[in-house]
Design a protein around this motif. Structure first.
Motif, PDB file in Angstrom:
ATOM      1  N   VAL A   1       0.854  -1.175   0.000  1.00  0.00           N
ATOM      2  CA  VAL A   1       0.000   0.000   0.000  1.00  0.00           C
ATOM      3  C   VAL A   1       0.897   1.234   0.000  1.00  0.00           C
ATOM      4  O   VAL A   1       1.978   1.225   0.600  1.00  0.00           O
ATOM      5  N   ILE A   2       0.477   2.279  -0.674  1.00  0.00           N
ATOM      6  CA  ILE A   2       1.272   3.506  -0.762  1.00  0.00           C
ATOM      7  C   ILE A   2       1.058   4.324   0.502  1.00  0.00           C
ATOM      8  O   ILE A   2      -0.066   4.718   0.816  1.00  0.00           O
TER       9      ILE A   2
ATOM     10  N   ARG B   1      -3.344   4.230  -1.873  1.00  0.00           N
ATOM     11  CA  ARG B   1      -3.708   3.279  -2.927  1.00  0.00           C
ATOM     12  C   ARG B   1      -2.913   1.989  -2.764  1.00  0.00           C
ATOM     13  O   ARG B   1      -1.812   1.969  -2.206  1.00  0.00           O
ATOM     14  N   TYR B   2      -3.455   0.896  -3.292  1.00  0.00           N
ATOM     15  CA  TYR B   2      -2.724  -0.357  -3.309  1.00  0.00           C
ATOM     16  C   TYR B   2      -1.808  -0.391  -4.528  1.00  0.00           C
ATOM     17  O   TYR B   2      -2.166   0.118  -5.604  1.00  0.00           O
ATOM     18  N   PHE B   3      -0.640  -0.979  -4.349  1.00  0.00           N
ATOM     19  CA  PHE B   3       0.328  -1.075  -5.438  1.00  0.00           C
ATOM     20  C   PHE B   3      -0.062  -2.269  -6.302  1.00  0.00           C
ATOM     21  O   PHE B   3       0.353  -3.409  -6.057  1.00  0.00           O
TER      22      PHE B   3
ATOM     23  N   GLU C   1       9.318   9.461  -5.551  1.00  0.00           N
ATOM     24  CA  GLU C   1       7.963   9.931  -5.853  1.00  0.00           C
ATOM     25  C   GLU C   1       6.933   9.392  -4.862  1.00  0.00           C
ATOM     26  O   GLU C   1       5.957  10.063  -4.537  1.00  0.00           O
ATOM     27  N   PHE C   2       7.135   8.152  -4.405  1.00  0.00           N
ATOM     28  CA  PHE C   2       6.221   7.547  -3.425  1.00  0.00           C
ATOM     29  C   PHE C   2       6.951   6.460  -2.649  1.00  0.00           C
ATOM     30  O   PHE C   2       7.997   5.961  -3.078  1.00  0.00           O
ATOM     31  N   HIS C   3       6.381   6.110  -1.500  1.00  0.00           N
ATOM     32  CA  HIS C   3       6.925   5.039  -0.659  1.00  0.00           C
ATOM     33  C   HIS C   3       5.793   4.095  -0.282  1.00  0.00           C
ATOM     34  O   HIS C   3       4.611   4.476  -0.316  1.00  0.00           O
ATOM     35  N   SER C   4       6.147   2.881   0.096  1.00  0.00           N
ATOM     36  CA  SER C   4       5.123   1.866   0.319  1.00  0.00           C
ATOM     37  C   SER C   4       5.375   1.030   1.568  1.00  0.00           C
ATOM     38  O   SER C   4       6.445   1.094   2.181  1.00  0.00           O
ATOM     39  N   PHE C   5       4.363   0.250   1.914  1.00  0.00           N
ATOM     40  CA  PHE C   5       4.451  -0.719   3.004  1.00  0.00           C
ATOM     41  C   PHE C   5       3.971  -2.055   2.462  1.00  0.00           C
ATOM     42  O   PHE C   5       2.866  -2.164   1.935  1.00  0.00           O
TER      43      PHE C   5
END
Length: 239
Positions: A147-148, A163-165, A185-189
Motif C-alpha cells: 500500500v502507498i 492506494r494499493y500497489f 515519488e512515493f513510498h510503500s508498506f
C-alpha cells in the motif's frame, strides 16, 4: 560457507524484492533487518509507518529487527554517526556486508558505499539496474501486496496516497513517475507476499499533508486475536 549480512529494511516493496532475490541464492545469513525510525513520531523514516507494523513485518519474516533511531529533520552528520555506530557493532559480530534495495541512483549507491568503506564493509545490491517497469510487475505477479504510505506532491498527485500497489495503480501513474518510485515519488508498506509467514493486518486511516509537500496515509494496526485465520480473497479497506 554463508556470508553474514545486515539488511537495510524500509518496509517497502524494493526492500521486499531485494530480500526475495537475496534468499534465492541461499548464500547469506541475515543477522538483522536495519530500519531508520524517526523517534519523534515512532514511525519508519520517510515512509511514515508505525513502528508496531514494522515489528510485525520482522516477526512474519522471522528475522531480528535493529532500529536506528534518528530525530525529526536529522542532519546527515547525525544519521551517519548513528549508522557508523550500528555498523561497527555488527562488524564486531563478523558481518562484512550490508544489503540495500537501491535500483539505479548512482549517487545514492556511491554515498552508501563511502559510508561502508569508513568501517571496512561493502554493499550488496540485489536488484541493482533491473528494469523498474519489469520489477514492479514482477512484484505483483509474485503475489506481493503493498500500500502507498507516502507521496511526494512535487512529483505525484496526493490522490495516490493510500492506494494499493497493483496493476491499476501502475497504469495510472504519469509517464514521468518511475514505476518503483525510485526517485522518491512515493513510498510503500508491504503487508503480504512469498517471503512472509503471515499477512500484516491493518486498516487505512487518515491521509495528512505535511511539510507543505508530503501526503501520508496512516496505517492503523488491526489486532489479531487467536489463531491465524485464512487469508481473505481480494482487497478490502481492512487488511
Amino acid at each position: 560457507m554463508t556470508e553474514k549480512v545486515l539488511f537495510t529494511w524500509s518496509g517497502g516493496k524494493d526492500s521486499a524484492m531485494s530480500l526475495y532475490e537475496l534468499r534465492k541464492g541461499r548464500n547469506y545469513e541475515i543477522m538483522a533487518l536495519l530500519t531508520s525510525v524517526t523517534e519523534d513520531y515512532d514511525r519508519i523514516s520517510m515512509h511514515g509507518v508505525r513502528r508496531i507494523l514494522l515489528e510485525r513485518q520482522a516477526d512474519s519474516l522471522g528475522l531480528p529487527l535493529e532500529k536506528l533511531y534518528i530525530t525529526r529533520n536529522a542532519s546527515n552528520e547525525e544519521y551517519e554517526a548513528k549508522l557508523k555506530d550500528k555498523l561497527l557493532q555488527y562488524k564486531n559480530r563478523s558481518v562484512s556486508s550490508v544489503v540495500f534495495g537501491d535500483i539505479f541512483l548512482e549517487d545514492l549507491r556511491k554515498y552508501r558505499e563511502n559510508n561502508l568503506a569508513q568501517v571496512g564493509m561493502k554493499g550488496i545490491f540485489p536488484i541493482w539496474k533491473q528494469d523498474t517497469t519489469e520489477l514492479a510487475h514482477k512484484f505483483i505477479d509474485l503475489g506481493f501486496k503493498a500500500v502507498i504510505t507516502c507521496v511526494d506532491s512535487n512529483s505525484l498527485d496526493g490522490k495516490f496516497a493510500g492506494r494499493y500497489f497493483d496493476n491499476q495503480f501502475l497504469s495510472e501513474l504519469p509517464a514521468n513517475v518511475d514505476p518503483c518510485g525510485e526517485n522518491g515519488e512515493f513510498h510503500s508498506f508491504v503487508y503480504d507476499g512469498p517471503i512472509f509467514s503471515e499477512r500484516i493486518r491493518f486498516r487505512r486511516g487518515k491521509i495528512v499533508f505535511r511539510d507543505n509537500r508530503f501526503y501520508f496515509c496512516d496505517l492503523v494496526p488491526v489486532r489479531v486475536v487467536g489463531a491465524r485465520s485464512p487469508r481473505p480473497q481480494g482487497l478490502r479497506q481492512e487488511i
